[in-house]
Scaffold this motif. Structure first.
Motif, PDB file in Angstrom:
ATOM      1  N   GLY A   1     -25.210 -38.507  -0.061  1.00  0.00           N
ATOM      2  CA  GLY A   1     -25.570 -37.464   0.899  1.00  0.00           C
ATOM      3  C   GLY A   1     -27.054 -37.406   1.172  1.00  0.00           C
ATOM      4  O   GLY A   1     -27.493 -36.785   2.149  1.00  0.00           O
ATOM      5  N   HIS A   2     -27.843 -38.077   0.316  1.00  0.00           N
ATOM      6  CA  HIS A   2     -29.295 -38.065   0.496  1.00  0.00           C
ATOM      7  C   HIS A   2     -29.832 -39.344   1.121  1.00  0.00           C
ATOM      8  O   HIS A   2     -31.055 -39.559   1.146  1.00  0.00           O
ATOM      9  CB  HIS A   2     -29.978 -37.785  -0.846  1.00  0.00           C
ATOM     10  N   LEU A   3     -28.921 -40.184   1.640  1.00  0.00           N
ATOM     11  CA  LEU A   3     -29.383 -41.293   2.476  1.00  0.00           C
ATOM     12  C   LEU A   3     -30.101 -40.734   3.695  1.00  0.00           C
ATOM     13  O   LEU A   3     -29.793 -39.637   4.164  1.00  0.00           O
ATOM     14  CB  LEU A   3     -28.189 -42.142   2.937  1.00  0.00           C
ATOM     15  N   GLU A   4     -31.054 -41.482   4.209  1.00  0.00           N
ATOM     16  CA  GLU A   4     -31.786 -41.005   5.395  1.00  0.00           C
ATOM     17  C   GLU A   4     -30.970 -41.264   6.661  1.00  0.00           C
ATOM     18  O   GLU A   4     -30.425 -42.350   6.861  1.00  0.00           O
ATOM     19  CB  GLU A   4     -33.140 -41.698   5.505  1.00  0.00           C
ATOM     20  N   LEU A   5     -30.873 -40.245   7.495  1.00  0.00           N
ATOM     21  CA  LEU A   5     -30.163 -40.349   8.769  1.00  0.00           C
ATOM     22  C   LEU A   5     -30.982 -39.603   9.817  1.00  0.00           C
ATOM     23  O   LEU A   5     -31.230 -38.407   9.680  1.00  0.00           O
ATOM     24  CB  LEU A   5     -28.768 -39.728   8.644  1.00  0.00           C
ATOM     25  N   ASP A   6     -31.427 -40.316  10.826  1.00  0.00           N
ATOM     26  CA  ASP A   6     -32.259 -39.725  11.879  1.00  0.00           C
ATOM     27  C   ASP A   6     -33.488 -39.019  11.311  1.00  0.00           C
ATOM     28  O   ASP A   6     -33.903 -37.950  11.786  1.00  0.00           O
ATOM     29  CB  ASP A   6     -31.448 -38.733  12.725  1.00  0.00           C
TER      30      ASP A   6
ATOM     31  N   VAL B   1     -20.856 -37.083  12.004  1.00  0.00           N
ATOM     32  CA  VAL B   1     -20.085 -37.694  10.922  1.00  0.00           C
ATOM     33  C   VAL B   1     -19.872 -39.184  11.191  1.00  0.00           C
ATOM     34  O   VAL B   1     -20.003 -40.012  10.284  1.00  0.00           O
ATOM     35  CB  VAL B   1     -18.731 -36.978  10.721  1.00  0.00           C
ATOM     36  N   ARG B   2     -19.561 -39.543  12.416  1.00  0.00           N
ATOM     37  CA  ARG B   2     -19.357 -40.953  12.749  1.00  0.00           C
ATOM     38  C   ARG B   2     -20.608 -41.771  12.431  1.00  0.00           C
ATOM     39  O   ARG B   2     -20.533 -42.865  11.842  1.00  0.00           O
ATOM     40  CB  ARG B   2     -19.002 -41.113  14.229  1.00  0.00           C
ATOM     41  N   LYS B   3     -21.765 -41.248  12.811  1.00  0.00           N
ATOM     42  CA  LYS B   3     -23.021 -41.972  12.576  1.00  0.00           C
ATOM     43  C   LYS B   3     -23.292 -42.137  11.075  1.00  0.00           C
ATOM     44  O   LYS B   3     -23.744 -43.194  10.625  1.00  0.00           O
ATOM     45  CB  LYS B   3     -24.176 -41.218  13.244  1.00  0.00           C
ATOM     46  N   TYR B   4     -22.985 -41.093  10.342  1.00  0.00           N
ATOM     47  CA  TYR B   4     -23.175 -41.157   8.887  1.00  0.00           C
ATOM     48  C   TYR B   4     -22.228 -42.177   8.255  1.00  0.00           C
ATOM     49  O   TYR B   4     -22.643 -43.011   7.437  1.00  0.00           O
ATOM     50  CB  TYR B   4     -22.968 -39.774   8.271  1.00  0.00           C
TER      51      TYR B   4
END
Length: 248
Positions: free
Chosen positions: A154-159, A187-190
């Protein structure tokens, strides 16, 4: 065989005796609100309230929303108070519960263990990733049924942000997003990002939103892995905590 399980979350602390033969709650769960700030003493009091509600006097499994190492030492505390870091949760909770034996495990790992044994991951091989979408995003990664603990995806970088700040259930509520928009974009992007890194055969989506999977799973497109809702839904953490306390 029954063992007591407690699931500490960012918004609530819930627990119940668990029937480990069936992989289900033996009684209706009891829930109290997580205190704010969610300090060790405050949360320990909440756990005691849940346990005392049932008059339980045996072994107890407890989940924690962060990295748990060295048996029960807390290393991260993203959705509870920072004072948890370096706390020995087993000692703290054991003392608060009058010396009862306590086992502490990462919350998503507990949910994942339960889903792999009793739920949507039963009998599945290869790489399976369980994601709990709630106040944050918890993750449990399994390779041929074996847990890789404390992955914290959950702590991966996203945007440019922690992924859980973008794609958790709380993020959907905070930004007043429709289920469709949240699923199709956030959610799809994650999931696409996690899939690029791990190439799982199966994603299992847990947490409270698993009860409403029909509202968002159909809107997630372009993911190669199979995506299914958690069968134990939001009770998976309680069941998994009890399993860990029993040595499973």
């Amino acid at each position: 065989m029954q063992i007591f399980g407690v699931d500490i979350g960012g918004s609530g602390i819930k627990g119940a005796p668990v029937d480990l033969d069936k992989g289900d709650l033996a009684q209706e769960r009891h829930k109290v609100l997580t205190p704010h700030p969610a300090t060790p003493d405050g949360v320990a009091d909440g756990v005691k309230q849940v346990v005392d509600h049932f008059g339980w006097t045996g072994p107890i499994g407890v989940t924690f929303p962060g990295v748990v190492t060295d048996g029960a030492v807390i290393r991260t505390a993203a959705n509870v108070d920072d004072s948890w870091i370096d706390t020995d949760a087993r000692v703290l909770l054991g003392e608060r519960l009058g010396g009862l034996p306590v086992t502490v495990v990462n919350d998503a790992d507990a949910a994942g263990v339960a889903e792999m044994h009793f739920g949507a991951g039963r009998g599945r091989h290869g790489t399976v990733i369980v994601l709990t979408l709630g106040t944050g995003i918890g993750s449990a990664v399994f390779v041929d049924g074996v847990l890789v603990p404390n992955t914290e995806l959950g702590h991966l970088e996203l945007d440019g942000h922690d992924a859980e700040k973008r794609a958790s259930s709380k993020a959907r509520e905070d930004h007043d997003m429709t289920w469709e928009h949240w699923a199709a974009h956030r959610v799809r992007k994650y999931l696409a990002h996690v899939e690029m890194l791990f190439s799982p055969e199966l994603f299992i989506i847990g947490g409270g939103v698993s009860r409403k999977s029909h509202k968002f799973l159909p809107h997630i497109e372009g993911i190669k892995a199979e995506i299914v809702p958690a069968q134990l839904q939001n009770n998976a953490g309680i069941v998994g905590a009890a399993m860990r306390a029993a040595g499973h």
